[in-house]
Design a protein around this motif. Structure first.
Motif, mmCIF file in Angstrom:
data_model
loop_
_atom_site.group_PDB
_atom_site.id
_atom_site.type_symbol
_atom_site.label_atom_id
_atom_site.label_comp_id
_atom_site.label_asym_id
_atom_site.label_seq_id
_atom_site.Cartn_x
_atom_site.Cartn_y
_atom_site.Cartn_z
ATOM 1 N N CYS A 140 44.289 31.265 37.513
ATOM 2 C CA CYS A 140 43.873 32.623 37.857
ATOM 3 C C CYS A 140 43.187 33.220 36.636
ATOM 4 O O CYS A 140 43.814 33.398 35.589
ATOM 5 C CB CYS A 140 45.066 33.479 38.266
ATOM 6 N N ARG A 141 41.908 33.517 36.762
ATOM 7 C CA ARG A 141 41.131 33.982 35.612
ATOM 8 C C ARG A 141 41.448 35.420 35.230
ATOM 9 O O ARG A 141 41.137 35.860 34.128
ATOM 10 C CB ARG A 141 39.630 33.860 35.918
ATOM 11 N N GLY A 142 42.041 36.196 36.147
ATOM 12 C CA GLY A 142 42.319 37.591 35.840
ATOM 13 C C GLY A 142 41.045 38.417 35.837
ATOM 14 O O GLY A 142 40.073 38.078 36.503
ATOM 15 N N ALA A 143 41.043 39.519 35.069
ATOM 16 C CA ALA A 143 39.881 40.401 35.017
ATOM 17 C C ALA A 143 39.412 40.740 36.431
ATOM 18 O O ALA A 143 38.286 40.460 36.826
ATOM 19 C CB ALA A 143 38.760 39.764 34.203
ATOM 20 N N LEU A 144 40.302 41.362 37.203
ATOM 21 C CA LEU A 144 40.050 41.584 38.622
ATOM 22 C C LEU A 144 39.207 42.819 38.910
ATOM 23 O O LEU A 144 38.816 43.041 40.050
ATOM 24 C CB LEU A 144 41.391 41.683 39.356
ATOM 25 N N ALA A 145 38.934 43.627 37.905
ATOM 26 C CA ALA A 145 38.168 44.851 38.140
ATOM 27 C C ALA A 145 36.797 44.544 38.733
ATOM 28 O O ALA A 145 36.390 45.126 39.749
ATOM 29 C CB ALA A 145 38.020 45.641 36.841
ATOM 30 N N GLY A 146 36.093 43.606 38.117
ATOM 31 C CA GLY A 146 34.771 43.264 38.618
ATOM 32 C C GLY A 146 34.828 42.641 39.993
ATOM 33 O O GLY A 146 33.964 42.907 40.837
ATOM 34 N N ARG A 147 35.847 41.826 40.242
ATOM 35 C CA ARG A 147 35.975 41.166 41.552
ATOM 36 C C ARG A 147 36.199 42.182 42.661
ATOM 37 O O ARG A 147 35.721 42.007 43.787
ATOM 38 C CB ARG A 147 37.123 40.162 41.493
ATOM 39 N N LEU A 148 36.924 43.252 42.369
ATOM 40 C CA LEU A 148 37.257 44.249 43.385
ATOM 41 C C LEU A 148 36.315 45.452 43.371
ATOM 42 O O LEU A 148 36.472 46.368 44.189
ATOM 43 C CB LEU A 148 38.698 44.726 43.192
ATOM 44 N N GLY A 149 35.371 45.480 42.431
ATOM 45 C CA GLY A 149 34.419 46.583 42.390
ATOM 46 C C GLY A 149 34.992 47.866 41.821
ATOM 47 O O GLY A 149 34.605 48.964 42.227
ATOM 48 N N VAL A 150 35.911 47.741 40.875
ATOM 49 C CA VAL A 150 36.502 48.907 40.219
ATOM 50 C C VAL A 150 35.812 49.102 38.869
ATOM 51 O O VAL A 150 35.716 48.159 38.078
ATOM 52 C CB VAL A 150 38.015 48.725 40.010
ATOM 53 N N MET A 199 38.803 57.191 34.434
ATOM 54 C CA MET A 199 39.683 56.274 33.708
ATOM 55 C C MET A 199 39.160 55.953 32.316
ATOM 56 O O MET A 199 39.921 55.867 31.362
ATOM 57 C CB MET A 199 39.855 54.978 34.501
ATOM 58 N N GLY A 200 37.852 55.708 32.206
ATOM 59 C CA GLY A 200 37.279 55.371 30.916
ATOM 60 C C GLY A 200 37.470 53.925 30.506
ATOM 61 O O GLY A 200 36.862 53.457 29.547
ATOM 62 N N THR A 201 38.323 53.181 31.211
ATOM 63 C CA THR A 201 38.585 51.774 30.926
ATOM 64 C C THR A 201 39.129 51.111 32.177
ATOM 65 O O THR A 201 39.691 51.779 33.053
ATOM 66 C CB THR A 201 39.597 51.606 29.784
ATOM 67 N N THR A 202 38.971 49.809 32.268
ATOM 68 C CA THR A 202 39.552 49.050 33.396
ATOM 69 C C THR A 202 40.712 48.173 32.916
ATOM 70 O O THR A 202 41.132 47.256 33.615
ATOM 71 C CB THR A 202 38.484 48.172 34.066
ATOM 72 N N ASP A 259 44.366 45.023 36.351
ATOM 73 C CA ASP A 259 45.158 43.858 36.750
ATOM 74 C C ASP A 259 46.599 44.253 37.073
ATOM 75 O O ASP A 259 47.198 43.738 38.031
ATOM 76 C CB ASP A 259 45.144 42.796 35.653
ATOM 77 N N ARG A 260 47.175 45.174 36.279
ATOM 78 C CA ARG A 260 48.547 45.628 36.552
ATOM 79 C C ARG A 260 48.612 46.401 37.866
ATOM 80 O O ARG A 260 49.581 46.280 38.625
ATOM 81 C CB ARG A 260 49.044 46.496 35.394
ATOM 82 N N ALA A 261 47.601 47.197 38.147
ATOM 83 C CA ALA A 261 47.571 47.951 39.401
ATOM 84 C C ALA A 261 47.397 47.017 40.592
ATOM 85 O O ALA A 261 48.008 47.218 41.650
ATOM 86 C CB ALA A 261 46.439 48.986 39.360
ATOM 87 N N VAL A 262 46.557 46.003 40.426
ATOM 88 C CA VAL A 262 46.368 45.023 41.492
ATOM 89 C C VAL A 262 47.688 44.312 41.793
ATOM 90 O O VAL A 262 48.037 44.077 42.953
ATOM 91 C CB VAL A 262 45.274 44.007 41.109
ATOM 92 N N HIS A 263 48.427 43.980 40.752
ATOM 93 C CA HIS A 263 49.724 43.329 40.955
ATOM 94 C C HIS A 263 50.646 44.225 41.777
ATOM 95 O O HIS A 263 51.357 43.754 42.671
ATOM 96 C CB HIS A 263 50.353 43.008 39.601
ATOM 97 N N ALA A 264 50.643 45.520 41.502
ATOM 98 C CA ALA A 264 51.475 46.448 42.277
ATOM 99 C C ALA A 264 51.043 46.482 43.733
ATOM 100 O O ALA A 264 51.878 46.526 44.646
ATOM 101 C CB ALA A 264 51.395 47.850 41.668
ATOM 102 N N ALA A 265 49.737 46.455 43.986
ATOM 103 C CA ALA A 265 49.246 46.451 45.372
ATOM 104 C C ALA A 265 49.636 45.159 46.076
ATOM 105 O O ALA A 265 50.025 45.166 47.253
ATOM 106 C CB ALA A 265 47.726 46.627 45.380
#
Length: 524
Positions: free
Chosen positions: A443-453, A502-505, A509-515
Motif C-alpha cells: 500500500c503506497r499510502g499518500a491517499l489525498a491525490g487518489r481521492l481528490g483531496v 486545511m493548508g496541508t494533506t 491517510d489517518r482520516a481515510v483510515h477512520a472512514a
C-alpha cells in the motif's frame, strides 16, 4: 470518539466534485443495521458498485458513471468482452492454479505440488481477484455459486477438483439454472465430496440424492425419505463429470447401477438398462435433476437467495416476484433474473440494508487504497512456506474463503457477520492492508491525490469528500463521522474552525483510515 465539534459558523455547501455529477441521487437513507446511515444519501452508481462488486470502490462507481448504469451492466453480462489484466498477473505468480488437468500440471512443471498447497494458492487468488478484476458481476456471481454449491477446497478428497470448480462457477455464472444445477451436481468435485463414486446398486449412497433436493433445489419439507432412497438408486454407479465449458458427460457402470423404474416426488423415471446409451438410463438421471431445477419451489428459493445476497436479509417481496416472473419468461436465465432485480424500483430505495462479510470489507479497502500485488516467486518454486497473509486475516475473522466446512455454505444473514469477532477481524484485515503487513501486497499510502483531496479544502469539505469516496455514502456536514474525520485531518485535535482551510494533506491517510473502519464501510 472525540466530542462533537461546535461549528463557529454555518457550514458552507460542499462544492461539486470535479467529475460529472450523478443524474439521480437516492432518497435519504436509513438502515436498522447502522443508525449512522440516517440522513445520508447515495447514487445509483454507488448502489450498483457496492452490491455487484466484492471490491467496491470509487473506481468502480466512476466507471459506472462514465458509461451509464445500463451500458455498464450490459458489458458485465458479457465478461469475455472485458479486458482482465488480473488474469495475466495471477498466472505469472501462481501458474498451477490455472491448469485443469494432471497432464497440464506435468507440462507446466507442477506435477510435484501438493494438493494442499494448490488449494492455498487458489484461495489467495479468490481473495485478490475482487480487488483487481474488471469483471465485477461475474466475480460476485461465481462467489455466490461457490457458496451455493459449497465444497471445501482444503479437504484432501476435494483439492484435486478445486480449480475445475472455480472455473466452472465463472463459466456458468449467468446461464439457465437447470444447466447450472446439472453442471455442478455432476462435477467431479461434487461426486467426490458427496461420496457418489462409492455408490453401488446393493449399497446406494444417499448423500448426493439428499443434498440435491435439500440444499440445491426444493429444500426441506419438499421431499420424503422414500424420495431420497429412490434418487440414490437412480444415481448409483454414476461416473463422468462436467467439462470446463459446462457441458456434462456421464454414464453408469452397469454392474453397479440399480436398474428399474423409480418414482421421485410424484414423477416416474423408467431407468431402464442403459445398453450403450440407446435407452433412458443417464437421460433419466439428468431429467430428474432438471425437474428439480424447474420446480416452482426451487425458483422461489433461488430468487430469494439471490435477493438476500445482493439486497437484504428480507428483500422486498415485489422484487422477488419480479425476479420469478423473469425466470418463468426466460426458462430460468440467471442473467434475466438478475436484470429484473437490478432494475426493480426497490433496488435503490433498499440501499444500505446488507452487512458485508470480512472479505468484502478487505477487498473494498484494498481497491480504494490502490494496493499493489508486488509479491513475486519463481514459477518453479513448489515449496513456498505458508506466511501471514490477507487470507489468514480474513479466515481469523470467521470467513475461511472457499473452505467452509459444511455443504450448506457460508451463512448469508447479517447476524452471523455482525458479531464482535467478525467485525473486529474485518477491521484488522483492513489495518493489515494500510499497514503493509502482507508481504504479497504493498500500500503506497499518500491517499489525498487518489481521492481528490487538496490542501485548499476546508476540514469539513475534505471530511465529507473522503467519506463519500471511501464508503459511497454522502453524509451531512453535521454528521458525527465528519467530526471524527476532521479531528484526524487536524492531527488528532479538533481545529478551531471546521470551515478553515486545511493548508496541508498530512492528515488525510489517518482520516481515510477512520472512514474505512466506520460502520458505513460495512454496508452494501
Amino acid at each position: 470518539m472525540p466530542p462533537a465539534l461546535t461549528l463557529t459558523r454555518p457550514v458552507p455547501t460542499v462544492p461539486s466534485r470535479p467529475r460529472a455529477a450523478a443524474a439521480t441521487v437516492a432518497a435519504p437513507l436509513s438502515s436498522p443495521l447502522a443508525p449512522l446511515l440516517t440522513g445520508c444519501s447515495t447514487t445509483p452508481e454507488w448502489v450498483m458498485a457496492r452490491r455487484t462488486a466484492i471490491g467496491a470502490s470509487f473506481v468502480v462507481a466512476d466507471e459506472i458513471r462514465k458509461v451509464g448504469v445500463r451500458a455498464w451492466l450490459d458489458a458485465q453480462f458479457r465478461p469475455d468482452t472485458i479486458s482482465e489484466p488480473f488474469i495475466a498477473t495471477a498466472r505469472a505468480k501462481y501458474p498451477a492454479v490455472w491448469n485443469t488437468t494432471p497432464a497440464a500440471d506435468v507440462t507446466a512443471g507442477y506435477s510435484g505440488i501438493s494438493e494442499g498447497h494448490m488449494a492455498e494458492q487458489l484461495m489467495r487468488v479468490h481473495v485478490l481477484r475482487p480487488v483487481y478484476t474488471k469483471r465485477h458481476l461475474q466475480t460476485s456471481m461465481a462467489d455466490f455459486w461457490l457458496d451455493y454449491f459449497s465444497l471445501p477446497y482444503s479437504e484432501n478428497k476435494m483439492t484435486g477438483s478445486a480449480r475445475q470448480l472455480d472455473a466452472l462457477a465463472r463459466t456458468m455464472a449467468f446461464r439457465r439454472f437447470d444447466d447450472l444445477l446439472v453442471a455442478f451436481i455432476f462435477s467431479t468435485g461434487m461426486l467426490t465430496y458427496l461420496d457418489q463414486y462409492t455408490s453401488t446398486r446393493t449399497h446406494p449412497t444417499e448423500n448426493l440424492a439428499r443434498e440435491v433436493m435439500e440444499l440445491y433445489s426444493v429444500g426441506v419439507g419438499r421431499y420424503t425419505e422414500a424420495d431420497v432412497k429412490a434418487a440414490s438408486k437412480l444415481f448409483s454407479g454414476l461416473w463422468g463429470g462436467t467439462r470446463p465449458d459446462g457441458s456434462v458427460a456421464i454414464g453408469v457402470h452397469e454392474t453397479n447401477h440399480w436398474f428399474g423404474a423409480v418414482t421421485i416426488r410424484g414423477r416416474r423415471y423408467p431407468n431402464t438398462a442403459w445398453n450403450g446409451g440407446t435407452t433412458s438410463g443417464p437421460k433419466d438421471i439428468v431429467r430428474f435433476v432438471r425437474d428439480l431445477a424447474n420446480d416452482p419451489v426451487t425458483r422461489a428459493n433461488v430468487c430469494t437467495r439471490l435477493a438476500r445476497r445482493f439486497v437484504s436479509d428480507t428483500p422486498p417481496a415485489p422484487m422477488v416476484s419480479a425476479m420469478q416472473a423473469a425466470w418463468v419468461a426466460t426458462g430460468g436465465s440467471i442473467e434475466h433474473v438478475l436484470r429484473a432485480m437490478f432494475t426493480h424500483p426497490t433496488w435503490l430505495t433498499s440501499a444500505g440494508r446488507k452487512w458485508r462479510r470480512p472479505a468484502e470489507v478487505w477487498a473494498s479497502v484494498a481497491a480504494t487504497a490502490g494496493v499493489e500485488w508486488t509479491h513475486t516467486r519463481p514459477a518453479s518454486d513448489l515449496t513456498e512456506k505458508p506466511i501471514a497473509t490477507t487470507y489468514d486475516a480474513i479466515r481469523a475473522a470467521g470467513q475461511p474463503v472457499r473452505d467452509w466446512p459444511t455443504p450448506q455454505g457460508m451463512p448469508d444473514r447479517d447476524a452471523h457477520w455482525m458479531g464482535t469477532a467478525s467485525v473486529l477481524g474485518g477491521l484488522n484485515a483492513a489495518d493489515a492492508v494500510l499497514g503493509n503487513t502482507d508481504p504479497h501486497l504493498t500500500c503506497r499510502g499518500a491517499l489525498a491525490g487518489r481521492l481528490g483531496v487538496t490542501s485548499t479544502m476546508t476540514f469539513v469539505e475534505a471530511a465529507v469528500r473522503i467519506l463519500e469516496r471511501v464508503t459511497g455514502y454522502r453524509v451531512p456536514a453535521t454528521h458525527v463521522l465528519v467530526d471524527v474525520l476532521v479531528t484526524r485531518l487536524n492531527g488528532g485535535t479538533p481545529p478551531k474552525s471546521v470551515n478553515a482551510r486545511m493548508g496541508t494533506t498530512a492528515g488525510v491517510d489517518r482520516a481515510v483510515h477512520a472512514a474505512m473502519t466506520s460502520p458505513l464501510m460495512f454496508l452494501r
